[in-house]
Scaffold this motif. Structure first.
Motif, PDB file in Angstrom:
ATOM      1  N   LEU A  73       3.530  -0.244 -11.617  1.00 45.24           N
ATOM      2  CA  LEU A  73       3.872   1.027 -12.270  1.00 45.24           C
ATOM      3  C   LEU A  73       2.670   1.652 -12.965  1.00 45.24           C
ATOM      4  O   LEU A  73       2.797   2.294 -14.006  1.00 45.24           O
ATOM      5  CB  LEU A  73       5.020   0.858 -13.256  1.00 45.24           C
ATOM      6  CG  LEU A  73       6.336   0.317 -12.688  1.00 45.24           C
ATOM      7  CD1 LEU A  73       7.410   0.289 -13.766  1.00 45.24           C
ATOM      8  CD2 LEU A  73       6.795   1.143 -11.491  1.00 45.24           C
ATOM      9  N   ALA A  74       1.494   1.480 -12.392  1.00 44.69           N
ATOM     10  CA  ALA A  74       0.325   2.188 -12.912  1.00 44.69           C
ATOM     11  C   ALA A  74       0.463   3.681 -12.685  1.00 44.69           C
ATOM     12  O   ALA A  74      -0.132   4.481 -13.400  1.00 44.69           O
ATOM     13  CB  ALA A  74      -0.951   1.674 -12.237  1.00 44.69           C
ATOM     14  N   ASP A  75       1.263   4.055 -11.679  1.00 46.20           N
ATOM     15  CA  ASP A  75       1.535   5.467 -11.410  1.00 46.20           C
ATOM     16  C   ASP A  75       2.991   5.631 -10.989  1.00 46.20           C
ATOM     17  O   ASP A  75       3.296   6.160  -9.924  1.00 46.20           O
ATOM     18  CB  ASP A  75       0.585   6.000 -10.339  1.00 46.20           C
ATOM     19  CG  ASP A  75       0.810   7.490 -10.036  1.00 46.20           C
ATOM     20  OD1 ASP A  75       1.394   8.179 -10.900  1.00 46.20           O
ATOM     21  OD2 ASP A  75       0.405   7.955  -8.948  1.00 46.20           O
ATOM     22  N   GLY A  76       3.893   5.149 -11.812  1.00 45.19           N
ATOM     23  CA  GLY A  76       5.309   5.374 -11.589  1.00 45.19           C
ATOM     24  C   GLY A  76       5.847   4.871 -10.268  1.00 45.19           C
ATOM     25  O   GLY A  76       6.829   5.400  -9.753  1.00 45.19           O
ATOM     26  N   GLY A  77       5.217   3.861  -9.681  1.00 45.11           N
ATOM     27  CA  GLY A  77       5.671   3.315  -8.407  1.00 45.11           C
ATOM     28  C   GLY A  77       4.876   3.809  -7.219  1.00 45.11           C
ATOM     29  O   GLY A  77       5.050   3.290  -6.104  1.00 45.11           O
ATOM     30  N   TYR A  78       4.001   4.781  -7.426  1.00 44.80           N
ATOM     31  CA  TYR A  78       3.163   5.277  -6.332  1.00 44.80           C
ATOM     32  C   TYR A  78       1.909   4.413  -6.156  1.00 44.80           C
ATOM     33  O   TYR A  78       1.004   4.765  -5.409  1.00 44.80           O
ATOM     34  CB  TYR A  78       2.815   6.744  -6.544  1.00 44.80           C
ATOM     35  CG  TYR A  78       4.001   7.651  -6.241  1.00 44.80           C
ATOM     36  CD1 TYR A  78       4.185   8.178  -4.968  1.00 44.80           C
ATOM     37  CD2 TYR A  78       4.948   7.941  -7.207  1.00 44.80           C
ATOM     38  CE1 TYR A  78       5.271   8.977  -4.667  1.00 44.80           C
ATOM     39  CE2 TYR A  78       6.047   8.743  -6.915  1.00 44.80           C
ATOM     40  CZ  TYR A  78       6.200   9.252  -5.652  1.00 44.80           C
ATOM     41  OH  TYR A  78       7.297  10.045  -5.358  1.00 44.80           O
ATOM     42  N   ASP A  79       1.865   3.306  -6.844  1.00 49.94           N
ATOM     43  CA  ASP A  79       0.880   2.241  -6.610  1.00 49.94           C
ATOM     44  C   ASP A  79       1.662   1.085  -5.984  1.00 49.94           C
ATOM     45  O   ASP A  79       2.330   0.328  -6.668  1.00 49.94           O
ATOM     46  CB  ASP A  79       0.185   1.831  -7.910  1.00 49.94           C
ATOM     47  CG  ASP A  79       1.163   1.593  -9.060  1.00 49.94           C
ATOM     48  OD1 ASP A  79       2.083   2.411  -9.261  1.00 49.94           O
ATOM     49  OD2 ASP A  79       1.005   0.567  -9.764  1.00 49.94           O
ATOM     50  N   VAL A  80       1.593   0.975  -4.666  1.00 56.91           N
ATOM     51  CA  VAL A  80       2.505   0.106  -3.908  1.00 56.91           C
ATOM     52  C   VAL A  80       1.837  -1.236  -3.602  1.00 56.91           C
ATOM     53  O   VAL A  80       0.759  -1.290  -3.019  1.00 56.91           O
ATOM     54  CB  VAL A  80       2.939   0.795  -2.598  1.00 56.91           C
ATOM     55  CG1 VAL A  80       3.842  -0.126  -1.791  1.00 56.91           C
ATOM     56  CG2 VAL A  80       3.636   2.114  -2.898  1.00 56.91           C
ATOM     57  N   ASP A  81       2.529  -2.320  -3.990  1.00 58.52           N
ATOM     58  CA  ASP A  81       2.046  -3.675  -3.696  1.00 58.52           C
ATOM     59  C   ASP A  81       2.421  -4.126  -2.294  1.00 58.52           C
ATOM     60  O   ASP A  81       1.695  -4.892  -1.662  1.00 58.52           O
ATOM     61  CB  ASP A  81       2.652  -4.687  -4.680  1.00 58.52           C
ATOM     62  CG  ASP A  81       2.272  -4.427  -6.127  1.00 58.52           C
ATOM     63  OD1 ASP A  81       1.369  -3.595  -6.384  1.00 58.52           O
ATOM     64  OD2 ASP A  81       2.886  -5.053  -7.011  1.00 58.52           O
ATOM     65  N   ASP A  82       3.582  -3.710  -1.833  1.00 52.10           N
ATOM     66  CA  ASP A  82       4.110  -4.179  -0.539  1.00 52.10           C
ATOM     67  C   ASP A  82       5.012  -3.073  -0.002  1.00 52.10           C
ATOM     68  O   ASP A  82       6.033  -2.756  -0.604  1.00 52.10           O
ATOM     69  CB  ASP A  82       4.889  -5.476  -0.727  1.00 52.10           C
ATOM     70  CG  ASP A  82       5.382  -6.080   0.584  1.00 52.10           C
ATOM     71  OD1 ASP A  82       5.415  -5.361   1.609  1.00 52.10           O
ATOM     72  OD2 ASP A  82       5.759  -7.273   0.590  1.00 52.10           O
ATOM     73  N   TYR A  83       4.641  -2.504   1.146  1.00 57.07           N
ATOM     74  CA  TYR A  83       5.375  -1.359   1.700  1.00 57.07           C
ATOM     75  C   TYR A  83       6.675  -1.749   2.384  1.00 57.07           C
ATOM     76  O   TYR A  83       7.452  -0.871   2.769  1.00 57.07           O
ATOM     77  CB  TYR A  83       4.490  -0.614   2.708  1.00 57.07           C
ATOM     78  CG  TYR A  83       3.336   0.113   2.066  1.00 57.07           C
ATOM     79  CD1 TYR A  83       3.477   1.423   1.618  1.00 57.07           C
ATOM     80  CD2 TYR A  83       2.102  -0.508   1.896  1.00 57.07           C
ATOM     81  CE1 TYR A  83       2.420   2.105   1.026  1.00 57.07           C
ATOM     82  CE2 TYR A  83       1.040   0.153   1.299  1.00 57.07           C
ATOM     83  CZ  TYR A  83       1.205   1.456   0.864  1.00 57.07           C
ATOM     84  OH  TYR A  83       0.165   2.119   0.264  1.00 57.07           O
ATOM     85  N   ARG A  84       6.910  -3.048   2.534  1.00 58.55           N
ATOM     86  CA  ARG A  84       8.094  -3.483   3.273  1.00 58.55           C
ATOM     87  C   ARG A  84       8.956  -4.422   2.428  1.00 58.55           C
ATOM     88  O   ARG A  84       9.478  -5.429   2.924  1.00 58.55           O
ATOM     89  CB  ARG A  84       7.677  -4.113   4.609  1.00 58.55           C
ATOM     90  CG  ARG A  84       6.934  -3.122   5.499  1.00 58.55           C
ATOM     91  CD  ARG A  84       6.739  -3.603   6.908  1.00 58.55           C
ATOM     92  NE  ARG A  84       5.689  -4.578   7.075  1.00 58.55           N
ATOM     93  CZ  ARG A  84       4.397  -4.306   7.275  1.00 58.55           C
ATOM     94  NH1 ARG A  84       3.990  -3.031   7.292  1.00 58.55           N
ATOM     95  NH2 ARG A  84       3.516  -5.269   7.445  1.00 58.55           N
ATOM     96  N   ASP A  85       9.106  -4.059   1.165  1.00 65.18           N
ATOM     97  CA  ASP A  85       9.945  -4.856   0.277  1.00 65.18           C
ATOM     98  C   ASP A  85      10.417  -3.969  -0.869  1.00 65.18           C
ATOM     99  O   ASP A  85      10.001  -2.809  -0.990  1.00 65.18           O
ATOM    100  CB  ASP A  85       9.179  -6.067  -0.259  1.00 65.18           C
ATOM    101  CG  ASP A  85      10.102  -7.203  -0.689  1.00 65.18           C
ATOM    102  OD1 ASP A  85      11.343  -7.007  -0.697  1.00 65.18           O
ATOM    103  OD2 ASP A  85       9.593  -8.284  -1.027  1.00 65.18           O
ATOM    104  N   GLN A 423       4.168   6.771 -20.363  1.00 66.83           N
ATOM    105  CA  GLN A 423       3.853   5.836 -19.282  1.00 66.83           C
ATOM    106  C   GLN A 423       2.918   6.420 -18.230  1.00 66.83           C
ATOM    107  O   GLN A 423       2.286   5.673 -17.490  1.00 66.83           O
ATOM    108  CB  GLN A 423       5.161   5.403 -18.598  1.00 66.83           C
ATOM    109  CG  GLN A 423       6.160   4.741 -19.526  1.00 66.83           C
ATOM    110  CD  GLN A 423       7.496   4.490 -18.853  1.00 66.83           C
ATOM    111  OE1 GLN A 423       7.662   4.694 -17.640  1.00 66.83           O
ATOM    112  NE2 GLN A 423       8.483   4.052 -19.632  1.00 66.83           N
ATOM    113  N   ASP A 424       2.823   7.726 -18.137  1.00 68.27           N
ATOM    114  CA  ASP A 424       2.097   8.372 -17.048  1.00 68.27           C
ATOM    115  C   ASP A 424       0.584   8.196 -17.213  1.00 68.27           C
ATOM    116  O   ASP A 424       0.032   8.511 -18.273  1.00 68.27           O
ATOM    117  CB  ASP A 424       2.448   9.869 -17.020  1.00 68.27           C
ATOM    118  CG  ASP A 424       1.966  10.558 -15.761  1.00 68.27           C
ATOM    119  OD1 ASP A 424       1.162   9.979 -15.010  1.00 68.27           O
ATOM    120  OD2 ASP A 424       2.387  11.707 -15.521  1.00 68.27           O
TER     121      ASP A 424
END
Length: 562
Positions: A73-85, A423-424
């Motif tokens: 959540l460094a950018d509200g979820g637009y920092d993605v760790d895993d695109y298929r989960d 948070q932003d």
């Protein structure tokens, strides 16, 4: 408010399964702020599933879910760790499947966000890149460059990220990586075949799980062309034309990527669809929306426009022309997770004293937030009247309408969030310049009372103001004149009235009144000023403001049919 549609009448539409998206009403859900089923203060997928009856009663045809993937959540979820989960805080893949089934069972389609410009710095690829030497295949998945200076201790260039601060971050061995946004969001190298193939796998993964379409974040940013030698300065980069040759944005070859994606979409029946978030010059938008590419592209022109009849007409005409050029349909948007809510933008004081009701803009909304976001600075009633009128006009237009959660309640921006609760990353990276987007991401109110106004059993991750009580679903549900019931009536009617994607402008005799007729005779009239306006003859279907003896009060929209 007038609604003559019999609730027992089932909505009909001219769309087929293949073309459902062309004139669909799409409801954006920011999952972390929609509904919290497990009580941890963060919205989740089971919360969405629990609210399917609400979405059905609202009458939307599709939902678009902002990212629900594992993320710091460094950018509200637009920092993605895993695109298929799925982020464990939001649920599991089984929860996702159950949500899709529940939505599909009521005829609501599902669009999910895809974030292809960058991963998070916790993605397994980036962790591998940091553990690998420069020049390795792992680093080639991202945009790494040698630093300058004897040991590479200085950044390759003085570039600035979208969120402020440097766009290059050192990794400790003389190399630096590019991040167009936060440092936790390293940019991918889309010249790398492995990157391209992995995203094709991701598109198939979610399509196989029943997803109907995709919203593509930063769609204009994937293709890059950085010179092998010294990089230009930020001033030089900023001055370059946006004509398809810019090194960072909207390069022509980005459409080769989307042509591959289109071939994946066509593997499914009906074909999956997509909409591009592409902040590009208007004359370059059509390629993103082409049938060989993503199929549709956001136009944010009304979102940025003054509340002014002339501006609205110019924008509508221009974008319908672009849609015809691309063979797509256009999109209409007034609010989303990145901007000040439109009820608030329209409630701000005039920009100058040369007109009684001078228009407001998104930039003015940002300035209001920076000044403290006091509700005392707003003409809340005027802002809501304008927002209702604008939305009813939007829903009458040819094309698809994208609605943001909470706008159906007439929610204003929450402007006075304490700094300690923000948070932003835009706020933290631009102190004194940008307070970020948290104000439109505050969890929405479902009930008049409770620790989070019904959002969840134990509080909310962003503070909610006391005035949310009167704007809650519970407060508006049984009020026939509420904004919620206006949206319900409009969305239900819209599905019975949609026709060919054209309109005919009607003469109104006033510069502050816009009227148009759709091919089936459905007519929309919007009064932008305060003076009442006598409506043309016809059966009144719905109005955002009072109508007496055929006269619409100022600042309102009415729908009629012969």
């Amino acid at each position: 408010m007038t609604d003559v549609l019999d609730p027992a009448v089932q909505p009909t539409t001219t769309a087929t399964d293949e073309t459902w998206w062309r004139q669909a009403s799409v409801y954006q859900i920011y999952p972390r702020s929609f509904a919290d089923a497990d009580g941890d203060g963060i919205g989740d997928l089971r919360g969405v599933t629990a609210k399917v009856p609400y979405l059905t009663s609202l009458g939307v045809e599709a939902v678009w879910l902002s990212p629900f993937y594992p993320s710091a959540l460094a950018d509200g979820g637009y920092d993605v760790d895993d695109y298929r989960d799925v982020d464990p805080r939001l649920g599991t893949l089984d929860d996702f499947d159950a949500m899709v089934t529940a939505l599909h069972d009521t005829g609501i389609r599902v669009i999910v966000d895809v974030v292809p410009n960058h991963t998070s710095d916790r993605h397994e690829w980036f962790r591998e890149a940091l553990a690998s030497p420069k020049g390795s295949p792992a680093r080639d998945r991202y945009v790494f460059r040698d630093g300058t200076g004897p040991s590479g201790q200085d950044a390759p260039a003085d570039w600035i990220s979208i969120f402020g601060g440097p766009a290059w971050t050192a990794v400790g061995d003389g190399q630096w990586y590019l991040h167009s946004f936060a440092k936790e969001q390293p940019d991918l190298n889309w010249a790398n075949r492995e990157v391209r193939d992995d995203f094709l796998t991701t598109l198939r993964f979610w399509s196989d799980r029943g997803v109907d379409g995709f919203r593509i974040d930063v769609a204009h940013g994937l293709a890059k062309d950085l010179p092998a030698g010294d990089l230009p300065t930020w001033a030089e980069v900023s001055a370059l034309p946006k004509d398809g040759t810019h090194p960072l944005w909207d390069r022509d070859e980005v459409h080769e990527i989307y042509a591959e994606w289109r071939r994946v979409f066509e593997e499914y029946t009906p074909a999956r669809t997509a909409v591009a978030e592409a902040w590009v010059p208007a004359d370059r938008r059509a390629r993103y929306a082409s049938a060989e590419g993503l199929g549709q592209a956001f136009n944010f022109d009304l979102l940025e426009a003054d509340f002014d009849a002339g501006s609205f007409r110019t924008i509508i005409e221009f974008n319908l022309g672009l849609a015809e050029q691309s063979g797509s349909s256009t999109t209409w948007v007034f609010s989303n997770h990145d901007v000040v809510r439109h009820a608030t933008r329209y409630a701000l004081p005039p920009r100058s004293g040369d007109a009684e009701h001078a228009p407001t803009t998104e930039k003015q909304g940002s300035a209001w937030l920076l000044a403290g976001g006091s509700q005392d600075d707003l003409d809340r009633d005027l802002g809501l009247r304008r927002a209702r009128a604008a939305t009813l006009l939007e829903l009458a237009l040819p094309g698809s309408a994208y609605l943001y959660q909470g706008e159906e309640l007439g929610l204003h921006e929450v402007g006075d969030i304490p700094d300690s609760d923000r948070q932003d990353p835009a706020y933290f990276r631009n102190p004194g310049v940008d307070v970020g987007r948290d104000g439109c991401r505050v969890p929405i109110p479902w009930t008049r009372e409770g620790s989070s106004f019904g959002f969840g059993p134990d509080g909310a991750h962003l503070p909610q103001p006391a005035w949310f009580a009167d704007s809650s679903v519970e407060a508006e549900d049984t009020d026939p004149d509420s904004t919620l019931n206006l949206y319900r009536a409009a969305l239900r009617l819209r599905r019975t009235l949609q026709s060919e994607e054209h309109l005919e402008w009607l003469e109104t005799g006033r510069d502050d009144v816009l009227a148009f007729r759709r091919p089936n005779g459905w007519t929309s009239v919007t009064v932008f000023g305060d003076e009442p306006y006598r409506l043309p003859r016809g059966e009144l279907l719905l109005a955002s403001a009072p109508v007496a003896d055929g006269v619409l009060t100022g600042v309102g929209t009415a729908w009629l049919r012969p």
